[in-house]
Design an enzyme around this catalytic site. Structure first.
Site, short mmCIF file in Angstrom:
data_model
loop_
_atom_site.label_atom_id
_atom_site.label_comp_id
_atom_site.label_asym_id
_atom_site.label_seq_id
_atom_site.Cartn_x
_atom_site.Cartn_y
_atom_site.Cartn_z
N LYS A 18 -33.98 29.68 -79.80
CA LYS A 18 -34.06 29.24 -81.20
C LYS A 18 -35.02 28.06 -81.22
O LYS A 18 -34.65 26.93 -80.93
CB LYS A 18 -32.68 28.82 -81.70
CG LYS A 18 -32.46 29.00 -83.20
CD LYS A 18 -33.41 28.23 -84.09
CE LYS A 18 -33.05 26.77 -84.24
NZ LYS A 18 -34.04 26.00 -85.03
N GLY B 196 -33.01 17.67 -78.10
CA GLY B 196 -33.18 17.19 -79.46
C GLY B 196 -32.44 15.90 -79.67
O GLY B 196 -32.26 15.11 -78.74
N SER B 197 -31.96 15.70 -80.89
CA SER B 197 -31.35 14.41 -81.23
C SER B 197 -29.94 14.31 -80.65
O SER B 197 -29.24 15.32 -80.46
CB SER B 197 -31.31 14.26 -82.75
OG SER B 197 -30.54 15.28 -83.33
N THR B 198 -29.52 13.08 -80.43
CA THR B 198 -28.20 12.82 -79.85
C THR B 198 -27.10 13.33 -80.78
O THR B 198 -26.11 13.91 -80.32
CB THR B 198 -28.05 11.32 -79.56
OG1 THR B 198 -29.06 10.96 -78.61
CG2 THR B 198 -26.70 10.99 -78.99
N VAL C 134 -27.15 15.85 -83.03
CA VAL C 134 -27.03 17.32 -82.99
C VAL C 134 -26.52 17.75 -81.61
O VAL C 134 -25.73 18.68 -81.50
CB VAL C 134 -28.36 18.01 -83.37
CG1 VAL C 134 -28.26 19.52 -83.15
CG2 VAL C 134 -28.71 17.73 -84.82
N GLY C 135 -26.93 17.03 -80.56
CA GLY C 135 -26.44 17.35 -79.22
C GLY C 135 -24.92 17.33 -79.16
O GLY C 135 -24.30 18.23 -78.57
N GLU D 224 -30.43 17.52 -73.35
CA GLU D 224 -31.53 16.59 -73.11
C GLU D 224 -31.77 15.87 -74.42
O GLU D 224 -32.35 16.44 -75.35
CB GLU D 224 -32.81 17.33 -72.71
CG GLU D 224 -32.66 18.25 -71.50
CD GLU D 224 -32.66 17.50 -70.19
OE1 GLU D 224 -32.69 16.25 -70.19
OE2 GLU D 224 -32.60 18.16 -69.14
N CYS E 76 -39.12 12.41 -75.71
CA CYS E 76 -37.80 11.86 -75.37
C CYS E 76 -37.93 10.80 -74.30
O CYS E 76 -37.22 9.80 -74.31
CB CYS E 76 -36.85 12.97 -74.93
SG CYS E 76 -37.53 14.08 -73.73
N GLU F 165 -34.06 4.63 -80.90
CA GLU F 165 -35.19 5.53 -80.63
C GLU F 165 -36.00 5.66 -81.92
O GLU F 165 -35.48 6.08 -82.95
CB GLU F 165 -34.67 6.89 -80.19
CG GLU F 165 -35.80 7.86 -79.90
CD GLU F 165 -35.32 9.18 -79.32
OE1 GLU F 165 -34.55 9.89 -79.99
OE2 GLU F 165 -35.72 9.51 -78.18
P1 NAI Z 1 -32.84 17.96 -84.22
O1 NAI Z 1 -31.93 17.54 -83.12
O2 NAI Z 1 -32.24 18.20 -85.56
O3 NAI Z 1 -33.63 19.31 -83.82
C1 NAI Z 1 -33.71 19.87 -82.55
C2 NAI Z 1 -33.32 21.35 -82.59
O4 NAI Z 1 -31.95 21.46 -82.96
C3 NAI Z 1 -34.10 22.19 -83.60
O5 NAI Z 1 -34.33 23.48 -83.06
C4 NAI Z 1 -33.13 22.30 -84.76
O6 NAI Z 1 -33.35 23.44 -85.55
C5 NAI Z 1 -31.82 22.39 -84.03
N1 NAI Z 1 -30.64 22.02 -84.84
C6 NAI Z 1 -30.57 21.13 -85.85
N2 NAI Z 1 -29.32 21.10 -86.36
C7 NAI Z 1 -28.58 21.98 -85.65
C8 NAI Z 1 -27.22 22.39 -85.69
N3 NAI Z 1 -26.36 21.90 -86.57
N4 NAI Z 1 -26.79 23.32 -84.79
C9 NAI Z 1 -27.64 23.82 -83.89
N5 NAI Z 1 -28.95 23.49 -83.81
C10 NAI Z 1 -29.41 22.57 -84.67
O7 NAI Z 1 -33.97 16.85 -84.34
P2 NAI Z 1 -34.98 16.56 -85.56
O8 NAI Z 1 -34.22 16.43 -86.82
O9 NAI Z 1 -36.08 17.52 -85.50
O10 NAI Z 1 -35.53 15.11 -85.14
C11 NAI Z 1 -34.79 13.93 -85.46
C12 NAI Z 1 -34.78 12.96 -84.32
O11 NAI Z 1 -34.23 13.57 -83.17
C13 NAI Z 1 -36.14 12.46 -83.86
O12 NAI Z 1 -36.59 11.41 -84.63
C14 NAI Z 1 -35.83 12.03 -82.46
O13 NAI Z 1 -35.25 10.75 -82.45
C15 NAI Z 1 -34.82 13.04 -81.99
N6 NAI Z 1 -35.44 14.14 -81.22
C16 NAI Z 1 -35.43 14.07 -79.87
C17 NAI Z 1 -36.07 15.03 -79.12
C18 NAI Z 1 -36.12 14.98 -77.64
O14 NAI Z 1 -37.06 15.47 -77.05
N7 NAI Z 1 -35.10 14.46 -77.01
C19 NAI Z 1 -36.81 16.12 -79.76
C20 NAI Z 1 -36.72 16.14 -81.19
C21 NAI Z 1 -36.07 15.17 -81.87
#
Ligand code: NAI
Ligand code: MG
Length: 478
Positions: A173, A226-228, A230-231, A248, A282, A380
């Site tokens: 996804k 992704g974000s902490t 959502v993690g 991660e 990240c 972050e």
């Molecule tokens: P996000 O954590 O929402 O998105 C990452 C992935 O999770 C995307 O594929 C998204 O569709 C999916 N996702 C979102 N909500 C979900 C849910 N309820 N259930 C399952 N999957 C879900 O991050 P976003 O909103 O794009 O970015 C926000 C912040 O997150 C950034 O400013 C940054 O601080 C952090 N981030 C960290 C990353 C890393 O590499 N560790 C990468 C992207 C964002």
């Protein structure tokens, strides 16, 4: 560009829902394509197709044959390097040469995990007379991969690559902001001989497709970057099925510079670690901690370098591209404004004049003399914003470095070998870099965090254990 289809069981299908998600080019703000918004029913179909692949062609392959297929996909990725790099540059807004580096990393992951597929050995365990006991590393089954928009190709390589090497069937996804290279990669993988259903791609919203995948009863392992916040939701969703997750998450990683460091060598790393991919990384080195003896001198050199940074469209291939979205830009601008209001700005780069007005550009910003408890030094930012903070002693450096809720990576610059060894142990991080930062990507090097940076390890040989489960066989033969 027509990309609004899902890959399920080797077939390109339209999503169950009619509406599509527009794909924006962050360099211009223009819509360049659209992608399908998978529903929970589509995710069910993808998980079923993955299960079917495990029960047929894909599941029957020998490890060496899986490895050969992965290696072939790696070659095919390299053959498409120009197309993939341009696609990623346009979709993510990353400067073209950084997008090219991501294609090479993706190919390298496939080569590495292709080569490793038949080298994960179990053990025989000495036991009571009359028994032979051995262990087998087996796939989890269907693995779910929820990935972000910042490094789509690299993260596909490290998570899907390792999962396929161990014989899992994957459901991917991608992020709604950047799914195009995931779709292109899947097409290349099928053409290069990946059996139907081994990899399925469901584009769509996190709250719909992502949530359906994370909590799916047919999924045996979920890997998430992704974000902490959502993690934590992913971990809760997976807990309902009692399946393992690899998370991660974010970081606020320090780069520590001691008085005896080679400052000339350190400078390009100190800058690049903060601005690579416009700071949307990240493992960004977003806190520079400098010992007082060289603080003023190094700060002045860093200011010069920041003032020389140029920001513009991805295809212009400058130092920094746009941020991924208007939302991300607003979030980052909020932090920049905070630092400006507190008088902490030391230097700023510049946005080139011909940068399109609709692009999501921000000026890379260096903040100096930032107190350790300031929000800029704790949270972050995920943009090209770096704080510089002085310290006096080694103990103080360690306390500052470890003084956030994150623990992803850390860099240390010092000529003192004993200090290198001490800090390598004392720093709270999943990776420590001595006199470098990031080890040029290093697909061979296990990667992951502690604390709010997550848990589990991807990359390197270690990931292969995470993407499989250990079975013990005890045979009694008298
Ligand atoms: P996000 O954590 O929402 O998105 C990452 C992935 O999770 C995307 O594929 C998204 O569709 C999916 N996702 C979102 N909500 C979900 C849910 N309820 N259930 C399952 N999957 C879900 O991050 P976003 O909103 O794009 O970015 C926000 C912040 O997150 C950034 O400013 C940054 O601080 C952090 N981030 C960290 C990353 C890393 O590499 N560790 C990468 C992207 C964002
Ligand atoms: Mg995009």
């Amino acid at each position: 560009m027509k990309s609004n289809t899902l890959l399920i069981g080797g077939r390109w299908r339209r999503a169950d829902a009619a509406e599509a998600i527009p794909v924006e080019d962050p360099s211009t703000g223009e819509v360049i394509a659209d992608i399908a918004a998978a529903t929970a029913a589509d995710v069910d179909g993808a998980v079923e197709a993955a299960r079917a692949a495990l029960d047929s062609d894909w599941g029957a392959l020998a490890a060496a044959d899986r490895g050969r297929i992965l290696a072939n996909i790696g070659q095919a990725v390299l053959a498409h390097i120009d197309d993939l790099a341009v696609l990623e540059a346009r979709d993510v807004g990353k400067p073209l040469s950084q997008a090219r580096a991501d294609v090479i990393a993706l190919a390298r992951y496939l080569e590495f995990y292709g080569g490793a597929a038949d080298k994960v050995h179990g053990e025989t365990i000495p036991f009571k007379a009359g028994y032979t006991v051995y262990t087998l590393w087996e796939p989890h089954g269907v693995t779910g991969h929820i990935i972000p928009w910042n490094y789509p190709m690299q993260i596909i390589g490290r998570s899907v690559g390792a999962a396929l090497a161990m014989g899992n069937a994957a459901v991917l996804k991608p992020a709604e902001q950047a799914s195009l290279t995931a779709l292109a990669f899947a097409r290349i993988a099928m053409e290069a001989g990946l059996p139907a259903g081994a990899l399925n791609v469901v584009t769509g919203l996190g709250s719909v497709a992502g949530a359906a995948l994370a909590g799916h009863a047919g999924v045996g392992h979920v890997s998430f970057t992704g974000s902490t916040g959502v993690g934590a939701m992913i971990q809760r969703a997976a807990a309902a099925n009692a399946v393992p997750v690899t998370l991660e998450l974010g970081g606020k990683s320090p780069q520590i510079v001691f008085d005896d460091a080679d400052l000339e060598k350190a400078q390009p790393f100190l800058v690049n670690a903060g601005i690579q991919n416009a700071g949307q990384t990240c493992s960004a080195g977003s806190r520079i901690l400098v010992q007082t003896g060289v603080y003023r001198q190094l700060l002045s050199a860093l200011k010069d370098r920041y003032q020389a940074l140029r920001v513009g469209p991805a295809m212009a291939d400058l130092d920094v591209g746009p941020l991924i979205s208007a939302r991300q830009k607003a979030m980052v601008e909020g932090y920049l404004e905070l630092g400006r209001a507190d008088g902490l700005v030391a230097a700023e780069g510049r946005i080139v004049e011909d940068a399109p007005a609709g692009g999501h550009y921000v000026r890379p910003t260096l903040f100096a003399d930032v107190p350790a408890d300031h929000r800029l030094a704790q949270e972050e930012i995920f943009g090209p914003a770096v704080v510089v903070t002085p310290f006096e002693t080694e103990d103080e450096a360690v306390a500052l470095a470890n003084g956030t809720e994150y623990g992803l990576v850390a860099g240390v610059w010092t000529a003192d070998g004993g200090r290198q060894m001490r800090l390598a142990r004392r720093l709270r991080a999943g990776q420590v870099f001595l006199n470098n930062y990031g080890a040029a990507g290093g697909v061979e090097l296990p990667f992951g965090g502690v604390g709010k940076s997550g848990h589990g390890r991807e990359k390197g040989f270690e990931a292969l254990y995470g993407f499989s489960t250990l079975k013990t066989v005890a045979a009694y033969h008298g």
